[in-house]
Scaffold this active site. Structure first.
Site, PDB file in Angstrom:
ATOM      1  N   ASN A 108       0.857  -1.191   0.000  1.00  0.00           N
ATOM      2  CA  ASN A 108       0.000   0.000   0.000  1.00  0.00           C
ATOM      3  C   ASN A 108       0.889   1.235   0.000  1.00  0.00           C
ATOM      4  O   ASN A 108       1.942   1.245   0.644  1.00  0.00           O
ATOM      5  CB  ASN A 108      -0.864  -0.008   1.279  1.00  0.00           C
ATOM      6  CG  ASN A 108      -1.747   1.224   1.392  1.00  0.00           C
ATOM      7  OD1 ASN A 108      -2.436   1.595   0.454  1.00  0.00           O
ATOM      8  ND2 ASN A 108      -1.726   1.872   2.557  1.00  0.00           N
ATOM      9  N   HIS A 110       0.891   5.094   1.248  1.00  0.00           N
ATOM     10  CA  HIS A 110       0.153   5.921   2.209  1.00  0.00           C
ATOM     11  C   HIS A 110       0.833   7.293   2.289  1.00  0.00           C
ATOM     12  O   HIS A 110       2.064   7.373   2.395  1.00  0.00           O
ATOM     13  CB  HIS A 110       0.160   5.235   3.587  1.00  0.00           C
ATOM     14  CG  HIS A 110      -0.581   6.016   4.625  1.00  0.00           C
ATOM     15  ND1 HIS A 110      -1.953   6.002   4.718  1.00  0.00           N
ATOM     16  CD2 HIS A 110      -0.136   6.845   5.598  1.00  0.00           C
ATOM     17  CE1 HIS A 110      -2.335   6.802   5.714  1.00  0.00           C
ATOM     18  NE2 HIS A 110      -1.245   7.312   6.267  1.00  0.00           N
ATOM     19  N   SER A 137       4.872   6.767   2.410  1.00  0.00           N
ATOM     20  CA  SER A 137       5.461   5.463   2.749  1.00  0.00           C
ATOM     21  C   SER A 137       4.829   4.380   1.896  1.00  0.00           C
ATOM     22  O   SER A 137       3.638   4.441   1.583  1.00  0.00           O
ATOM     23  CB  SER A 137       5.181   5.113   4.220  1.00  0.00           C
ATOM     24  OG  SER A 137       5.607   6.127   5.099  1.00  0.00           O
ATOM     25  N   ASP A 146      -2.737   0.590   8.076  1.00  0.00           N
ATOM     26  CA  ASP A 146      -1.550   1.440   7.851  1.00  0.00           C
ATOM     27  C   ASP A 146      -0.414   1.093   8.816  1.00  0.00           C
ATOM     28  O   ASP A 146       0.468   1.923   9.072  1.00  0.00           O
ATOM     29  CB  ASP A 146      -1.902   2.936   7.979  1.00  0.00           C
ATOM     30  CG  ASP A 146      -2.932   3.381   6.954  1.00  0.00           C
ATOM     31  OD1 ASP A 146      -2.977   2.801   5.860  1.00  0.00           O
ATOM     32  OD2 ASP A 146      -3.710   4.313   7.260  1.00  0.00           O
TER      33      ASP A 146
HETATM   34  C1  GAR Z   1      -2.500   9.003  -2.816  1.00  0.00           C
HETATM   35  O1  GAR Z   1      -2.078  10.190  -2.205  1.00  0.00           O
HETATM   36  C2  GAR Z   1      -2.314   7.824  -1.890  1.00  0.00           C
HETATM   37  O2  GAR Z   1      -1.149   7.912  -1.113  1.00  0.00           O
HETATM   38  C3  GAR Z   1      -3.545   7.948  -1.018  1.00  0.00           C
HETATM   39  O3  GAR Z   1      -4.568   8.273  -1.916  1.00  0.00           O
HETATM   40  C4  GAR Z   1      -4.014   9.021  -3.009  1.00  0.00           C
HETATM   41  C5  GAR Z   1      -4.428   8.371  -4.292  1.00  0.00           C
HETATM   42  O4  GAR Z   1      -4.051   9.155  -5.379  1.00  0.00           O
HETATM   43  N1  GAR Z   1      -3.817   6.754  -0.297  1.00  0.00           N
HETATM   44  C6  GAR Z   1      -4.361   6.726   0.901  1.00  0.00           C
HETATM   45  O5  GAR Z   1      -4.686   7.722   1.516  1.00  0.00           O
HETATM   46  C7  GAR Z   1      -4.558   5.340   1.482  1.00  0.00           C
HETATM   47  N2  GAR Z   1      -4.849   5.425   2.865  1.00  0.00           N
HETATM   48  P1  GAR Z   1      -4.174   8.591  -6.852  1.00  0.00           P
HETATM   49  O6  GAR Z   1      -5.582   8.016  -6.985  1.00  0.00           O
HETATM   50  O7  GAR Z   1      -3.987   9.787  -7.732  1.00  0.00           O
HETATM   51  O8  GAR Z   1      -3.104   7.548  -7.045  1.00  0.00           O
END
Ligand code: GAR
Length: 218
Positions: A108, A110, A137, A146
């Site tokens: 994942n 995060h 991360s 997480d």
């Molecule tokens: C990213 O910032 C990722 O790190 C976060 O969602 C966004 C997705 O962006 N993930 C989380 O918050 C998971 N807990 P994207 O759809 O443009 O790749």
């Protein structure tokens, strides 16, 4: 061996796009076996279809509960026989029954320097905490939200006057190279999960890999 990746995403899919672009450019020895989402309006599904890839919507409301939804979702993913499942902006909790059999094969990304700022609104959490450094991360997924072992991180400064949007943009720009570099290490067999800890080049117990300014792990 080319890494077969399944991508799980709920949102716009910029991390997915970074993977697709790197595969197309020949800078990542991987292929995307398909993209799965819990949301029909996820940009990630449109990006997958544009790239000619299988794009599967598995709607939570079509299933009795979270366990049944996860069972259907992961049965569909398993049918594509991925080597690795990448959660790239997948915003639902995954139940332990689905996570445990796949430990070491699911990562994942995060948007925080874990273990700081788990859960949602990580950029707001960072601003409220007044930290001067933030980042992203990549970790192996465990049943602990997480909380799985961290493989690699990318750091950014928090600047005076930052709001959530500015900070999120600075972090996202580093997420893409962070995810790609981590995938390169996994594809090369340099990173694995062993007995609950990350093993890098045969060594355990090291601090998470850090993405350098020139976008390679230091
Ligand atoms: C990213 O910032 C990722 O790190 C976060 O969602 C966004 C997705 O962006 N993930 C989380 O918050 C998971 N807990 P994207 O759809 O443009 O790749």
């Amino acid at each position: 061996m080319t890494l077969r990746i399944a991508v799980l995403a709920s949102g716009r899919g910029s991390n997915l796009q970074a993977i697709l672009d790197a595969v197309a450019a020949g800078t990542l020895d991987a292929m995307v076996a398909g993209v799965w989402s819990d949301r029909g309006d996820a940009g990630a599904l449109f990006r997958a279809r544009d790239a000619g890839l299988p794009a599967q919507l598995v709607r939570p409301r079509d299933h009795a509960d979270r366990r049944a939804h996860d069972a259907a979702l992961f049965a569909s993913i398993d049918a594509a026989a991925p080597d690795l499942i990448v959660c790239a902006g997948y915003m639902r909790l995954i139940c332990a029954e689905a996570v445990e059999p796949r430990q070491g094969r699911m990562i994942n990304i995060h948007p925080s320097l874990l273990p700081a700022f788990k859960g949602l609104h990580t950029h707001r959490q960072a601003l409220e905490a007044g930290v001067d450094e933030h980042g992203a991360s990549v970790h192996f997924v465990t049943a602990d939200l997480d909380g799985g072992p961290v493989i690699a991180q990318a750091r950014v400064p928090v600047r005076a006057g930052d709001d959530e949007t500015a900070l999120a943009q600075r972090v996202l720009a580093r997420e893409h190279p962070l995810l790609l570099e981590t995938l390169r290490w996994i594809a090369a067999g340099r990173v694995r999960l062993e007995a609950g800890t990350v093993r890098v080049d045969g060594r355990t117990g090291a601090a998470p890999l850090q993405l350098a300014a020139n976008q390679r792990f230091a």
